[in-house]
Design a protein around this motif. Structure first.
Motif, mmCIF file in Angstrom:
data_model
loop_
_atom_site.group_PDB
_atom_site.id
_atom_site.type_symbol
_atom_site.label_atom_id
_atom_site.label_comp_id
_atom_site.label_asym_id
_atom_site.label_seq_id
_atom_site.Cartn_x
_atom_site.Cartn_y
_atom_site.Cartn_z
ATOM 1 N N ARG A 1 35.971 26.158 50.211
ATOM 2 C CA ARG A 1 35.041 27.150 50.142
ATOM 3 C C ARG A 1 34.014 26.726 51.129
ATOM 4 O O ARG A 1 33.495 27.568 51.890
ATOM 5 N N GLN B 1 24.783 28.308 50.026
ATOM 6 C CA GLN B 1 25.918 27.716 49.730
ATOM 7 C C GLN B 1 25.816 26.432 50.390
ATOM 8 O O GLN B 1 25.361 26.365 51.576
ATOM 9 N N LEU C 1 23.534 28.241 36.464
ATOM 10 C CA LEU C 1 24.737 29.173 36.919
ATOM 11 C C LEU C 1 26.068 28.427 36.612
ATOM 12 O O LEU C 1 27.311 28.844 36.376
ATOM 13 N N GLU D 1 29.086 29.590 34.717
ATOM 14 C CA GLU D 1 30.547 29.430 35.427
ATOM 15 C C GLU D 1 31.688 28.908 34.325
ATOM 16 O O GLU D 1 32.876 29.333 33.845
ATOM 17 N N SER E 1 32.365 35.951 35.428
ATOM 18 C CA SER E 1 32.834 36.061 36.808
ATOM 19 C C SER E 1 31.582 36.114 37.711
ATOM 20 O O SER E 1 30.335 36.081 37.349
ATOM 21 N N PRO E 2 32.000 36.153 39.024
ATOM 22 C CA PRO E 2 30.685 35.898 39.918
ATOM 23 C C PRO E 2 29.735 37.015 40.044
ATOM 24 O O PRO E 2 28.743 36.926 40.222
ATOM 25 N N ARG F 1 27.630 36.795 36.971
ATOM 26 C CA ARG F 1 26.770 35.722 37.315
ATOM 27 C C ARG F 1 25.635 36.210 38.288
ATOM 28 O O ARG F 1 24.530 35.930 38.090
ATOM 29 N N PHE F 2 25.938 36.971 39.058
ATOM 30 C CA PHE F 2 24.926 37.576 40.175
ATOM 31 C C PHE F 2 24.121 38.641 39.161
ATOM 32 O O PHE F 2 22.859 38.561 39.475
#
Lengths: 276, 288
Positions: free
Chosen positions: A9, B96, B186, B190, B195-196, B199-200
């Protein structure tokens, strides 16, 4: 297993982020590259990316035109002096609002902010007229004044947010020891406030350097800073890509480097403490 | 607590800044209001007397008013849409873990430090020029006819240039807000199998809400008065005359000061409506 997924990732993130970063940065990169080309190479079809005869010729040509140096100097003087004067005016104000707040402090701060929201074009003619009457049109003094005034609210705000982070107890202790107000400022407050003041200077120098409404409208050949110099290239007869690029690179390079250091201050300075 | 002595000292210390800003605000503002009530043509007879609200009526009924409002709205709206959507995306991305995060950040932020006249000129000539611009080369490479960006798609071009300048600002602020988000929250979501997208939508976006509002408000105030980008590229032709540019032309180019000043008052009112919302948020933050 989990580690492999994370690494995978991370790789994807890296590739995507670098691709987007380079895409966004590309116009700047392209300008810098073009500044090292000859005029013929600059408009070559297909465009040349890295394999051309790197030359500094454009820089020396632009430098030799004495007017470039004058514009550069104007930028330095206008951005520098307006920031310094602004700081000198703002430090006492921000100090008193941070450490001796009264019921009206908040209103004063918000009012100062509101003056920053005044659209420049709304007061264009009055300022223009005042400048003519006082002989300030196309002078550096005139622009220093205007630039100082338009940035003063930001300077006060930034300093205020920095000063508020200085613990009040330290000042109380100094006061208990009988230190007069002046000493309190010079010996106790200033050393703690220097980083905040430096950041404020930095951001406001950048803002003043890049300001392009008043500099375009209130100057001509004499006091024009680099913003005005670059704008003069917009006429079709002045289209020399390589030289335009060299002049542009020189105009933005110092600010790009300063900007690098001021990323964090940018958020504080331009959101008035609303985002931390 | 502060003594009476320090209180009066504090007032004295505030005086210069307050005085300067008061003069800076009141004098030009009063003059603009004064001129807006007069027929005033410096090059054609000077002060031709009071006309009441005539200038205000004439400014909004002139044929260039509504197009300029429309242009302003499209440019401001377009830039806001692009910078906020891409800004949220970039803030998420830059938050990230990755290699060379610091350098990517610098690359993304760089446009903000490029002076407006340089960015306008670089985009106009080196990228968008229909003959020598890079886009023209790119279009030809794919066998397409080069586009004359600034005359065929003038508003789009300006939105593109201005978005490029302001995207770093939105990204930086949203990234700062992102970093104050509790990552445990977060992770917990998870873990619970959110799901992403969920979460968003349920965690990230609400957290960014205030920062987005601030980005929109501050950018709106600055975008309403963009000038150099239009001055350098189209000079207001091809339907790119914004309200700001129209007022500039009335005042300095055609020297119809009365009419331009009335326009200026409209611009001030407009900016103040936006500023009011911004101040409310900033003010609330001051109390906290």
């Amino acid at each position: 297993m989990a580690r492999a997924v994370t690494n995978q990732r991370k790789t994807v993130n890296t590739v995507v982020a670098w691709a987007i970063g380079l895409l966004i940065f590309f116009p700047v990169l392209w300008t810098v590259l073009t500044s090292f080309k000859t005029e013929a190479e600059a408009i070559a079809d297909p465009p040349l990316f890295f394999f051309f005869n790197w030359t500094l010729e454009n820089y020396s040509v632009v430098q030799e035109r004495s007017d470039y140096m004058r514009y550069l100097w104007n930028s330095v003087v206008i951005a520098g002096c307006s920031t310094l004067v602004g700081i000198v005016v703002a430090i006492p104000a921000a100090w008193s609002m941070a450490f001796v707040p009264s019921r009206r402090t908040k209103d004063v701060l918000l009012w100062m902010l509101s003056t920053k929201m005044l659209p420049a074009v709304g007061v264009l003619y009055p300022i223009y007229l005042i400048f003519i009457e006082l002989g300030l049109l196309d002078t550096r003094v005139g622009l220093v004044i205007v630039m100082m005034l338009i940035n003063l609210p930001i300077i006060v705000w930034m300093l205020y947010t920095y000063f508020r982070e200085i613990p009040g107890e330290i000042l109380e202790a100094a006061r208990m020891d009988g230190a007069p107000l002046r000493n309190e400022i010079v010996y106790v407050l200033t050393p703690m406030a220097v980083p905040g003041i430096a950041s404020t200077v930095l951001l406001n120098f950048i803002l003043a350097w890049n300001e392009a409404f008043w500099t375009l409208n209130l100057t001509a050949a004499k006091a024009g800073p680099l913003t005005a110099f670059i704008a003069s290239y917009s006429s079709p007869e002045g289209l020399f890509y390589a030289k335009l690029s060299a002049a542009s690179t020189m105009a933005i390079a110092p600010i790009l480097i300063l900007g690098w250091f001021s990323q964090k201050q940018l958020v504080r300075g331009l959101t008035f403490g609303a985002v931390k | 607590m502060a003594t009476e002595h320090s209180r009066s000292a504090a007032r004295l210390m505030m005086a210069p800044a307050v005085f300067l800003l008061l003069v800076w605000m009141l004098v030009p503002l009063t003059m603009t209001l004064y001129f807006s009530l007069k027929r005033y043509l410096p090059l054609r007879g000077g002060d031709l007397g009071w006309v009441g609200l005539d200038n205000y009526v004439r400014f909004v009924t002139s044929s260039s008013f509504w197009p300029s409002v429309q242009t302003t709205l499209i440019i401001v709206g377009g830039v806001l849409l692009i910078t906020v959507v891409l800004g949220v995306f970039l803030a998420l991305l830059l938050d990230q873990p990755m290699w060379g995060q610091g350098i990517v950040r610098i690359l993304v932020i760089a446009p903000f430090f490029v002076m407006p006249t340089v960015s306008a000129l670089v985009w106009k000539n080196m990228l968008m020029d229909p003959v020598n611009g890079l886009f023209a080369h790119l279009w030809k490479f794919f066998g397409l006819a080069p586009v004359e960006w600034l005359s065929q798609a003038p508003i789009f071009s300006i939105v593109l240039i201005v978005s490029w300048q302001w995207l770093p600002f939105a990204t930086l602020i949203l990234l700062t807000a992102m970093q104050s988000l509790d990552s445990e929250q977060l992770e917990a979501a998870e873990m619970d199998g959110a799901s992403p997208f969920a979460r968003f939508g349920h965690i990230v976006l609400p957290h960014l809400g205030q920062a987005i509002t601030i980005v929109i408000l501050i950018q709106t105030i600055f975008l309403l008065s963009i000038f150099a980008e239009i001055f350098v590229t189209t000079q207001g032709s091809f339907g790119t005359r914004t309200l700001t540019y129209l007022i500039f032309q009335r005042v300095l180019e055609s020297q119809n000061v009365g009419l331009g000043s009335a326009g200026g008052v409209y611009a001030i009112i407009l900016a103040n409506i936006v500023a009011l919302f911004l101040m409310r948020i900033v003010g609330k933050n001051l109390d906290a």
